[in-house]
Design a protein around this motif. Structure first.
Motif, short mmCIF file in Angstrom:
data_model
loop_
_atom_site.label_atom_id
_atom_site.label_comp_id
_atom_site.label_asym_id
_atom_site.label_seq_id
_atom_site.Cartn_x
_atom_site.Cartn_y
_atom_site.Cartn_z
N UNK A 69 46.50 38.46 36.93
CA UNK A 69 47.39 37.35 37.10
C UNK A 69 47.99 37.09 38.48
N UNK A 70 48.20 38.07 39.12
CA UNK A 70 48.53 38.16 40.43
C UNK A 70 47.37 37.48 41.41
N UNK A 71 46.11 37.63 41.29
CA UNK A 71 45.01 37.27 41.96
C UNK A 71 44.77 35.85 41.53
N UNK A 72 45.00 35.30 40.55
CA UNK A 72 44.94 34.00 40.10
C UNK A 72 46.11 33.26 40.75
N UNK A 73 47.37 33.62 40.71
CA UNK A 73 48.45 32.88 41.14
C UNK A 73 48.14 32.95 43.04
N UNK A 74 47.62 33.88 43.29
CA UNK A 74 47.56 34.16 44.76
C UNK A 74 46.68 32.88 45.29
N UNK A 121 41.45 48.02 43.31
CA UNK A 121 41.55 46.72 43.58
C UNK A 121 40.26 45.96 43.90
N UNK A 122 39.38 46.42 44.17
CA UNK A 122 38.14 45.92 44.37
C UNK A 122 37.50 45.69 43.21
N UNK A 123 37.66 46.64 42.22
CA UNK A 123 36.74 46.46 41.04
C UNK A 123 37.19 44.98 40.35
N UNK A 124 38.57 44.57 40.52
CA UNK A 124 38.66 43.19 40.00
C UNK A 124 37.40 42.00 40.53
N UNK A 125 36.96 42.26 41.51
CA UNK A 125 35.96 41.29 42.33
C UNK A 125 34.61 41.34 41.71
N UNK A 190 37.57 29.27 40.84
CA UNK A 190 36.73 30.33 41.45
C UNK A 190 37.59 31.87 40.90
N UNK A 191 38.67 31.93 41.20
CA UNK A 191 39.41 33.16 40.56
C UNK A 191 39.12 33.32 38.98
N UNK A 192 38.98 32.16 38.10
CA UNK A 192 38.64 32.47 36.87
C UNK A 192 37.24 32.94 36.59
N UNK A 193 36.34 32.30 37.28
CA UNK A 193 34.94 32.53 37.57
C UNK A 193 34.56 34.08 37.82
N UNK A 194 35.27 34.63 38.63
CA UNK A 194 35.24 35.82 39.41
C UNK A 194 35.34 36.67 38.01
N UNK A 195 36.40 36.60 37.02
CA UNK A 195 36.46 37.47 35.90
C UNK A 195 35.37 37.48 35.08
N UNK A 196 34.39 36.45 35.17
CA UNK A 196 33.29 36.40 34.05
C UNK A 196 32.07 37.07 34.75
N UNK A 197 31.71 36.77 36.13
CA UNK A 197 30.34 37.11 36.92
C UNK A 197 30.80 38.08 37.85
N UNK A 198 31.99 38.18 38.22
CA UNK A 198 32.27 38.85 39.59
C UNK A 198 32.13 38.05 40.91
N UNK A 199 32.61 38.25 42.03
CA UNK A 199 32.86 37.17 42.88
C UNK A 199 31.38 36.79 43.50
N UNK A 200 30.47 37.74 43.67
CA UNK A 200 29.43 37.69 44.22
C UNK A 200 28.33 36.73 43.46
N UNK A 201 28.59 36.67 42.29
CA UNK A 201 27.83 36.14 41.33
C UNK A 201 28.38 34.77 40.73
#
Length: 280
Positions: A69-74, A121-125, A190-201
């Motif tokens: 949630x903090x990542x989304x708000x940030x 923290x990096x696992x979130x990505x 983009x933050x929401x999409x990261x939760x689905x596939x990860x930042x790189x995908x």
């Protein structure tokens, strides 16, 4: 490889059903965000938001709040914060680079102060579509409603803005206000999409359907319709294929979306009318 009975059992699991719903609603709003990213020429935004999400997660770990949630708000705050710098497309790209550098430095500093393992923290990505939560689905569902609604409501202004910023300015379009709204939506998406596939995908959900749609559509309205249709089709097919073949969903989604984009670019190019010429 899973047989039909095993696939049916998988589809009966709550986590798989939740992942399917998240992917479906995400495939409505996120490809439209991809159209914005390409139109504003801010493709590096996903890397900037990846670092901002990491900073938000680090702050969450330091304060004991939900890191996601903090990542989304940030990301939302960062999207709004760089809007005043968006006087030209070039300045916006530069702002993304500055934001990326500052965010990763601040994230590492916060993690050091918090004394937590940086890998947490990096696992979130990395993301995982099978690990999405109800709140993640709600964020994607909100985007699936808000983003297409905004484009329908302000389609003429947005078509002008994404086609030519200077033309939009002289035509009386509220460029700064619309750019602010778009950047916030892009950052949250983009933050929401990261939760689905990860930042790189995350490109599988945003950029790749948009790139295919731009090849096929002759107006902004047509491009958006194509982007949503392609996004829903390739992502749901990719998800089912990943389940059937017992493969990680993220890479399969990227390959499916990439195949659609490649197929669209193999179609002979037509000289389409400009986005602002058709805003039904």
């Amino acid at each position: 490889m899973n047989g039909p009975a095993q696939l049916a059992d998988l589809l009966g699991m709550a986590s798989v059903q939740r992942a399917g719903v998240a992917l479906l609603v995400g495939s409505v709003g996120l490809p439209v965000i991809g159209v914005v990213i390409v139109g504003l020429d801010i493709i590096p935004v996903r890397f900037a938001m990846m670092h901002v999400a990491l900073l938000g997660a680090a702050i969450g770990m330091l304060t004991g709040l939900d890191p996601a949630l903090c990542g989304l708000v940030a990301c939302a705050v960062a999207g709004a914060g760089i809007s005043p710098l968006a006087r030209t497309p070039e300045s916006l790209s530069g702002a993304m680079g500055l934001l990326m550098s500052l965010a990763i430095a601040a994230a590492l500093l916060v993690l050091s102060i918090a004394g937590v393992n940086a890998s947490a923290a990096f696992s979130l990505l990395w993301g995982s579509i099978l690990a999405v939560r109800v709140q993640d689905v709600l964020v994607l569902a909100a985007l699936a409603v808000v983003v297409p609604a905004l484009f329908w409501w302000r389609r003429r202004d947005l078509a002008l803005l994404l086609h030519d910023r200077e033309l939009a300015l002289v035509s009386g379009v509220p460029v700064r206000r619309l750019t602010l709204v778009l950047l916030v939506l892009v950052a949250v998406a983009v933050a929401g999409g990261i939760r689905l596939t990860g930042a790189l995908l995350v490109d599988a959900l945003t950029l790749l359907p948009a790139l295919a749609a731009r090849r096929l559509g002759h107006s902004l309205t047509a491009i958006i319709c194509w982007a949503i249709g392609i996004g829903i089709t390739v992502n749901l097919i990719g998800f089912l294929v990943a389940l059937a073949l017992d493969l990680p969903p993220g890479p399969v989604l990227v390959l499916a979306a990439g195949a659609a984009a490649l197929a669209a670019h193999l179609i002979p190019e037509r000289r389409n009318t400009s986005w602002h010429a058709s805003v039904h």
